[in-house]
Design a protein around this motif. Sequence first.
Motif, mmCIF file in Angstrom:
data_model
loop_
_atom_site.group_PDB
_atom_site.id
_atom_site.type_symbol
_atom_site.label_atom_id
_atom_site.label_comp_id
_atom_site.label_asym_id
_atom_site.label_seq_id
_atom_site.Cartn_x
_atom_site.Cartn_y
_atom_site.Cartn_z
ATOM 1 N N GLU A 69 -18.236 -26.207 48.042
ATOM 2 C CA GLU A 69 -16.899 -26.173 47.661
ATOM 3 C C GLU A 69 -16.335 -24.650 47.591
ATOM 4 O O GLU A 69 -15.179 -24.740 48.190
ATOM 5 C CB GLU A 69 -16.243 -27.307 46.727
ATOM 6 C CG GLU A 69 -16.542 -28.580 47.112
ATOM 7 C CD GLU A 69 -15.892 -29.438 46.191
ATOM 8 O OE1 GLU A 69 -15.343 -30.735 46.557
ATOM 9 O OE2 GLU A 69 -15.597 -29.165 44.909
ATOM 10 N N MET A 70 -16.909 -23.959 46.834
ATOM 11 C CA MET A 70 -16.459 -22.659 46.583
ATOM 12 C C MET A 70 -16.632 -22.007 47.862
ATOM 13 O O MET A 70 -15.531 -21.083 48.225
ATOM 14 C CB MET A 70 -17.203 -22.031 45.394
ATOM 15 C CG MET A 70 -16.920 -22.559 44.193
ATOM 16 S SD MET A 70 -17.604 -21.544 42.702
ATOM 17 C CE MET A 70 -16.387 -20.488 42.547
ATOM 18 N N LYS A 71 -17.636 -22.110 48.710
ATOM 19 C CA LYS A 71 -17.631 -21.502 50.015
ATOM 20 C C LYS A 71 -16.539 -22.143 51.039
ATOM 21 O O LYS A 71 -15.852 -21.050 51.737
ATOM 22 C CB LYS A 71 -18.937 -21.570 50.739
ATOM 23 C CG LYS A 71 -20.230 -20.638 49.958
ATOM 24 C CD LYS A 71 -21.369 -20.953 50.816
ATOM 25 C CE LYS A 71 -22.075 -22.109 50.421
ATOM 26 N NZ LYS A 71 -23.379 -22.145 51.190
ATOM 27 N N MET A 72 -16.211 -23.288 51.074
ATOM 28 C CA MET A 72 -15.334 -23.883 51.699
ATOM 29 C C MET A 72 -13.930 -23.427 51.410
ATOM 30 O O MET A 72 -13.135 -23.195 52.368
ATOM 31 C CB MET A 72 -15.372 -25.518 51.521
ATOM 32 C CG MET A 72 -14.065 -26.087 52.197
ATOM 33 S SD MET A 72 -12.738 -26.465 51.044
ATOM 34 C CE MET A 72 -13.463 -27.735 49.820
ATOM 35 N N ILE A 73 -13.696 -23.446 49.944
ATOM 36 C CA ILE A 73 -12.386 -22.741 49.329
ATOM 37 C C ILE A 73 -12.201 -21.251 50.060
ATOM 38 O O ILE A 73 -10.973 -20.840 50.408
ATOM 39 C CB ILE A 73 -12.522 -22.821 48.085
ATOM 40 C CG1 ILE A 73 -12.150 -24.427 47.786
ATOM 41 C CG2 ILE A 73 -11.128 -21.947 47.377
ATOM 42 C CD1 ILE A 73 -12.374 -24.674 45.930
ATOM 43 N N GLN A 74 -13.265 -20.670 49.958
ATOM 44 C CA GLN A 74 -13.280 -19.292 50.589
ATOM 45 C C GLN A 74 -12.680 -19.054 51.860
ATOM 46 O O GLN A 74 -11.696 -18.284 52.107
ATOM 47 C CB GLN A 74 -14.600 -18.528 50.465
ATOM 48 C CG GLN A 74 -14.679 -17.184 51.048
ATOM 49 C CD GLN A 74 -13.898 -16.127 50.183
ATOM 50 O OE1 GLN A 74 -13.987 -16.273 49.015
ATOM 51 N NE2 GLN A 74 -13.295 -15.073 50.957
ATOM 52 N N ALA A 75 -13.146 -20.138 52.668
ATOM 53 C CA ALA A 75 -12.555 -19.984 54.098
ATOM 54 C C ALA A 75 -11.149 -20.171 54.186
ATOM 55 O O ALA A 75 -10.479 -19.773 54.784
ATOM 56 C CB ALA A 75 -13.389 -21.053 55.030
ATOM 57 N N VAL A 76 -10.561 -21.289 53.390
ATOM 58 C CA VAL A 76 -9.256 -21.692 53.513
ATOM 59 C C VAL A 76 -8.144 -20.722 52.693
ATOM 60 O O VAL A 76 -7.379 -20.220 53.399
ATOM 61 C CB VAL A 76 -9.077 -23.238 52.740
ATOM 62 C CG1 VAL A 76 -7.658 -23.382 52.548
ATOM 63 C CG2 VAL A 76 -9.843 -24.217 53.438
ATOM 64 N N TRP A 77 -8.893 -20.127 51.723
ATOM 65 C CA TRP A 77 -8.115 -19.022 51.179
ATOM 66 C C TRP A 77 -7.973 -17.662 52.120
ATOM 67 O O TRP A 77 -6.867 -17.215 52.180
ATOM 68 C CB TRP A 77 -8.890 -18.526 49.927
ATOM 69 C CG TRP A 77 -8.118 -17.550 49.274
ATOM 70 C CD1 TRP A 77 -7.165 -17.568 48.310
ATOM 71 C CD2 TRP A 77 -8.814 -16.144 48.980
ATOM 72 N NE1 TRP A 77 -6.868 -16.320 47.904
ATOM 73 C CE2 TRP A 77 -7.809 -15.392 48.372
ATOM 74 C CE3 TRP A 77 -9.965 -15.504 49.620
ATOM 75 C CZ2 TRP A 77 -8.138 -13.975 47.824
ATOM 76 C CZ3 TRP A 77 -9.935 -13.867 49.233
ATOM 77 C CH2 TRP A 77 -8.987 -13.278 48.627
ATOM 78 N N GLN A 79 -7.978 -17.600 55.508
ATOM 79 C CA GLN A 79 -7.082 -17.820 56.406
ATOM 80 C C GLN A 79 -5.540 -18.100 55.743
ATOM 81 O O GLN A 79 -4.681 -18.167 56.547
ATOM 82 C CB GLN A 79 -7.537 -19.150 57.064
ATOM 83 C CG GLN A 79 -8.706 -18.959 57.698
ATOM 84 C CD GLN A 79 -9.395 -20.520 58.188
ATOM 85 O OE1 GLN A 79 -8.934 -21.495 57.807
ATOM 86 N NE2 GLN A 79 -10.355 -20.420 58.760
ATOM 87 N N SER A 80 -5.279 -18.520 54.741
ATOM 88 C CA SER A 80 -3.756 -18.798 54.105
ATOM 89 C C SER A 80 -3.470 -17.786 53.222
ATOM 90 O O SER A 80 -2.282 -18.002 52.744
ATOM 91 C CB SER A 80 -3.864 -20.263 53.734
ATOM 92 O OG SER A 80 -4.226 -20.944 54.535
ATOM 93 N N ARG A 81 -4.108 -16.966 52.693
ATOM 94 C CA ARG A 81 -3.572 -16.132 51.245
ATOM 95 C C ARG A 81 -2.378 -15.455 51.862
ATOM 96 O O ARG A 81 -1.672 -14.997 50.871
ATOM 97 C CB ARG A 81 -4.855 -15.289 51.027
ATOM 98 C CG ARG A 81 -5.271 -14.282 52.056
ATOM 99 C CD ARG A 81 -6.134 -13.366 51.146
ATOM 100 N NE ARG A 81 -6.665 -12.244 51.930
ATOM 101 C CZ ARG A 81 -7.830 -11.652 51.880
ATOM 102 N NH1 ARG A 81 -8.521 -12.099 50.868
ATOM 103 N NH2 ARG A 81 -8.109 -10.849 52.624
ATOM 104 N N VAL A 87 -6.060 -18.628 45.185
ATOM 105 C CA VAL A 87 -6.765 -19.533 44.247
ATOM 106 C C VAL A 87 -7.253 -18.734 43.101
ATOM 107 O O VAL A 87 -7.582 -17.438 43.117
ATOM 108 C CB VAL A 87 -8.171 -19.753 45.107
ATOM 109 C CG1 VAL A 87 -9.237 -20.249 44.027
ATOM 110 C CG2 VAL A 87 -7.617 -20.361 46.517
ATOM 111 N N LEU A 88 -7.356 -19.263 41.906
ATOM 112 C CA LEU A 88 -7.919 -18.982 40.729
ATOM 113 C C LEU A 88 -9.015 -19.865 40.204
ATOM 114 O O LEU A 88 -8.710 -20.941 39.713
ATOM 115 C CB LEU A 88 -6.758 -19.110 39.394
ATOM 116 C CG LEU A 88 -5.627 -18.343 39.849
ATOM 117 C CD1 LEU A 88 -4.670 -18.239 38.508
ATOM 118 C CD2 LEU A 88 -6.076 -16.751 39.952
#
Length: 162
Positions: A69-77, A79-81, A87-88
Motif C-alpha cells: 500500500e505504501m508503494k501504491m500511495i507513492q504512485a498516487v501522491w 501524480q497528485s501532489r 500524505v503524512l
Amino acid sequence: MRAFRFLAVLLLLSACGEGGAKAPHVGDAPPAFKLSTLDGTAVDYPAQLAGKVVVLRFWATWCPFCKDEMKMIQAVWSQSRDKGFEVLAVNAGQEKGDIADFIAKLGVTYPVLLDPGSKVTKAYGVTGLPMTLFVGRDGKVKGRILGETDEATFRRKVEELL
C-alpha cells in the motif's frame, strides 16, 4: 525477538483507544500534532497544510498490508501532489533506523513521520494498522479506511477531494 516485538506493538495498539481517545469520524477536525520526519524536519499539522487534501496514514514496518500500500500511495501522491495533495505517513512508535531502512527499500518519498511512544497514534484512537484518514481542504475528515485498500479505491477517494 521479532515475534516479541510484534506482540508488544499489538498490545500497545490494543490500548490505543483507552483514555477516551476515539478515531475521528467523518465531519470531525482531526487532532493537531507536531512530529518530525526521518530527516528531522518538523511538521505542524494542520497548520502547515491548511487548504490541502491530506491523507493521514498510520502504519508500521511489521504490518503485512503496509508495504504494498505504501508503494501504491507513492504512485498516487507523485501524480497528485501538485494539485494540493499531501500524505503524512505516521509510523506507530518504531525505531528510526528500522523505519528508514523500510522506506528506502520501498522508494517512498512522501513525508514519513516519527511518533515516539505512539502518542499521536493513541490520540487518534488507532486500534489497528493500517488506518487511513482522508481530510478535505476544509480540514475535516471525509473518509476513513481501517485495514487494507486497493489502488482504485484509494485513488478515487483522493480524486473526489481534489
